[in-house]
Design a protein around this motif. Structure first.
Motif, short mmCIF file in Angstrom:
data_model
loop_
_atom_site.label_atom_id
_atom_site.label_comp_id
_atom_site.label_asym_id
_atom_site.label_seq_id
_atom_site.Cartn_x
_atom_site.Cartn_y
_atom_site.Cartn_z
N ALA A 16 2.67 23.29 16.04
CA ALA A 16 1.90 22.05 16.20
C ALA A 16 2.11 21.11 15.02
CB ALA A 16 0.41 22.38 16.35
N LEU A 17 2.19 21.66 13.81
CA LEU A 17 2.46 20.83 12.63
C LEU A 17 3.80 20.11 12.77
CD1 LEU A 17 1.55 22.84 9.37
CD2 LEU A 17 0.56 20.69 10.15
N LEU A 18 4.80 20.85 13.16
CA LEU A 18 6.13 20.26 13.28
C LEU A 18 6.18 19.23 14.41
CD1 LEU A 18 8.22 23.55 12.86
CD2 LEU A 18 7.87 21.75 11.16
N ALA A 19 5.48 19.52 15.50
CA ALA A 19 5.47 18.58 16.63
C ALA A 19 4.78 17.28 16.25
CB ALA A 19 4.76 19.23 17.81
N ALA A 20 3.83 17.34 15.32
CA ALA A 20 3.11 16.15 14.88
C ALA A 20 3.86 15.40 13.78
CB ALA A 20 1.72 16.54 14.39
N GLY A 21 5.06 15.86 13.45
CA GLY A 21 5.86 15.18 12.43
C GLY A 21 5.45 15.52 11.02
N ARG A 22 4.64 16.57 10.83
CA ARG A 22 4.19 16.96 9.50
C ARG A 22 5.01 18.15 9.02
NH1 ARG A 22 -2.30 16.81 10.85
NH2 ARG A 22 -2.51 14.54 10.87
N ARG A 23 6.21 17.89 8.62
CA ARG A 23 7.06 18.99 8.21
C ARG A 23 6.70 19.48 6.81
NH1 ARG A 23 13.57 18.91 7.10
NH2 ARG A 23 13.46 20.52 5.49
N PRO A 24 6.26 20.72 6.70
CA PRO A 24 5.91 21.25 5.37
C PRO A 24 7.14 21.63 4.57
CG PRO A 24 5.64 22.94 7.03
CD PRO A 24 6.04 21.69 7.77
N ARG A 25 6.98 21.63 3.26
CA ARG A 25 8.02 22.18 2.38
C ARG A 25 7.69 23.62 1.99
NH1 ARG A 25 10.13 17.60 -1.88
NH2 ARG A 25 10.88 16.10 -0.32
N ALA A 26 6.41 23.95 2.11
CA ALA A 26 5.98 25.32 1.81
C ALA A 26 4.74 25.64 2.63
CB ALA A 26 5.69 25.49 0.32
N LEU A 27 4.65 26.89 3.04
CA LEU A 27 3.48 27.38 3.76
C LEU A 27 2.85 28.51 2.96
CD1 LEU A 27 4.80 27.63 7.44
CD2 LEU A 27 3.38 25.81 6.46
N VAL A 28 1.52 28.47 2.83
CA VAL A 28 0.77 29.60 2.30
C VAL A 28 0.00 30.18 3.47
CG1 VAL A 28 -0.95 30.39 0.64
CG2 VAL A 28 0.55 28.46 0.06
N CYS A 29 0.42 31.35 3.92
CA CYS A 29 -0.20 31.98 5.10
C CYS A 29 -1.21 33.04 4.66
CB CYS A 29 0.86 32.61 5.98
SG CYS A 29 2.01 31.42 6.71
N SER A 30 -2.36 33.05 5.31
CA SER A 30 -3.45 33.94 4.90
C SER A 30 -3.15 35.41 5.12
CB SER A 30 -4.74 33.56 5.63
OG SER A 30 -5.16 32.27 5.27
N THR A 31 -2.23 35.72 6.03
CA THR A 31 -1.83 37.11 6.27
C THR A 31 -0.35 37.16 6.62
OG1 THR A 31 -2.23 37.11 8.66
CG2 THR A 31 -4.11 37.65 7.23
N ASP A 32 0.22 38.33 6.50
CA ASP A 32 1.62 38.52 6.88
C ASP A 32 1.82 38.31 8.39
OD1 ASP A 32 2.05 39.17 4.23
OD2 ASP A 32 1.88 41.33 4.58
#
Length: 336
Positions: A235-251
């Motif tokens: 959903a982030l990518l579809a909205a044009g919000r391409r991250p450079r880094a993700l901090v995920c709460s779990t593996d």
């Protein structure tokens, strides 16, 4: 004991003194040797129940959990506790409530009736609990849970410092913007797994970023499963919000995020760095292998048992066990 005494040619009192380790009696070395040899030949073992009636010490510890024993992920907690118990010549009674308060109370009562010397009350997920009333005034250690106002120490993972470590890892690679958190402060809807850990991890992460005048571009609050990581990253990518880094709460969230990034033609860590928490088995099998903060289950089990067997007054301190950083291949300098 009478058989040992008869075979050794001594009184039962003398045999008892020798086998209990008494050194304040005038018993000859020869008599002591005969008693020990007779005991070995007859396969003598002391009656633990009878001894406990006299000493009021059973050398047994009760370990009450909600779901740890049936969850392979946290089995290291049991291994750590068992190793310390064996080293101190104690027996560990392990029982599980399956999350039922009534069952937990019944199990605690059963252990108390069997005169265990102490109880470790453990939770699968770090959370606040209300211990059964029958534990008040007894020697208790809380493992992976907290009970404000209850006179017992708690042993929990240092989630705040783990959040700081995740932030430092990204900062050290040059990430100062384009950082998104997937999972957020707590699993949505709130769960025992997410409420405490999520809040503490995010607190540490945001604290470190603020210190370096960097901020999260956004926080996505969601449940903590693979499908949620996939859906929210997509959903982030579809909205044009391409991250450079993700901090995920779990593996598990990271696993889903990897799939969404791959579908979009993005690579880890070339285009997007990923850092996570827990260090489940999946973390080392992802390609590239996942950089994550490990839950210190083994050390937590050992610490709880060392506290309960330490002999000192326990108090009500909170012992935070460090979560080691497993640096693998999912973090690199920001992509273009």
């Amino acid at each position: 004991m009478s058989d040992v005494a008869r075979k050794a040619g001594v009184s039962q009192t003398t045999a008892s003194f020798v086998l209990s380790g008494r050194t304040d009696m005038r018993i000859s070395e020869a008599a002591q040797t005969r008693v020990r040899e007779a005991a070995a030949a007859l396969g003598y073992r002391p009656n633990v129940t009878a001894r406990s009636l006299r000493t009021r010490v059973t050398r047994t510890i009760g370990f009450v959990s909600d779901a740890i024993t049936t969850t392979p992920f946290a089995g290291e907690v049991i291994r750590g506790a068992l190793e310390v118990a064996r080293a101190h010549d104690h027996l560990l009674f392990i029982v599980e409530s399956e999350g039922s308060a009534d069952t937990e109370t019944a199990l605690v009562n059963a252990l108390v009736d069997r005169q265990v010397d102490a109880v470790v009350l453990a939770s699968m997920y770090t959370r606040y609990i209300t211990p059964p009333k029958d534990l008040h005034g007894r020697r208790v250690v809380l493992l992976n849970c907290l009970a404000p106002g209850f006179d017992a120490p708690s042993v929990i993972p240092d989630e705040v410092e783990a959040g700081r470590a995740a932030g430092r890892t990204l900062l050290a690679s040059g990430h100062r913007d384009g950082v998104w958190a997937i999972g957020g402060h707590q699993a949505v809807p709130a769960t025992p797994e997410g409420t405490f850990a999520g809040n503490e991890r995010m607190r540490g992460l945001q604290e470190v970023l603020r210190q370096e005048r960097a901020v999260l571009d956004g926080v996505v609050e969601c449940e903590w499963n693979a499908e949620d990581g996939y859906r929210e990253t997509r959903a982030l990518l579809a909205a044009g919000r391409r991250p450079r880094a993700l901090v995920c709460s779990t593996d598990r969230l990271s696993f889903g995020a990897y799939q969404a990034l791959a579908e979009a033609g993005l690579t880890v860590p070339g285009d997007v760095s990923v850092v996570s928490f827990d260090d489940q088995d999946i973390a080392s099998w992802l390609r590239p292998a996942l950089t994550t903060l490990a839950l210190p289950h083994y050390e937590m089990g050992r610490t709880a048992m060392e506290l309960v067997l330490g002999g000192e007054p326990l108090g009500s301190a909170v012992h935070r066990i460090p979560m080691p950083l497993r640096e693998r291949g999912s973090v690199a300098a920001p992509g273009r």
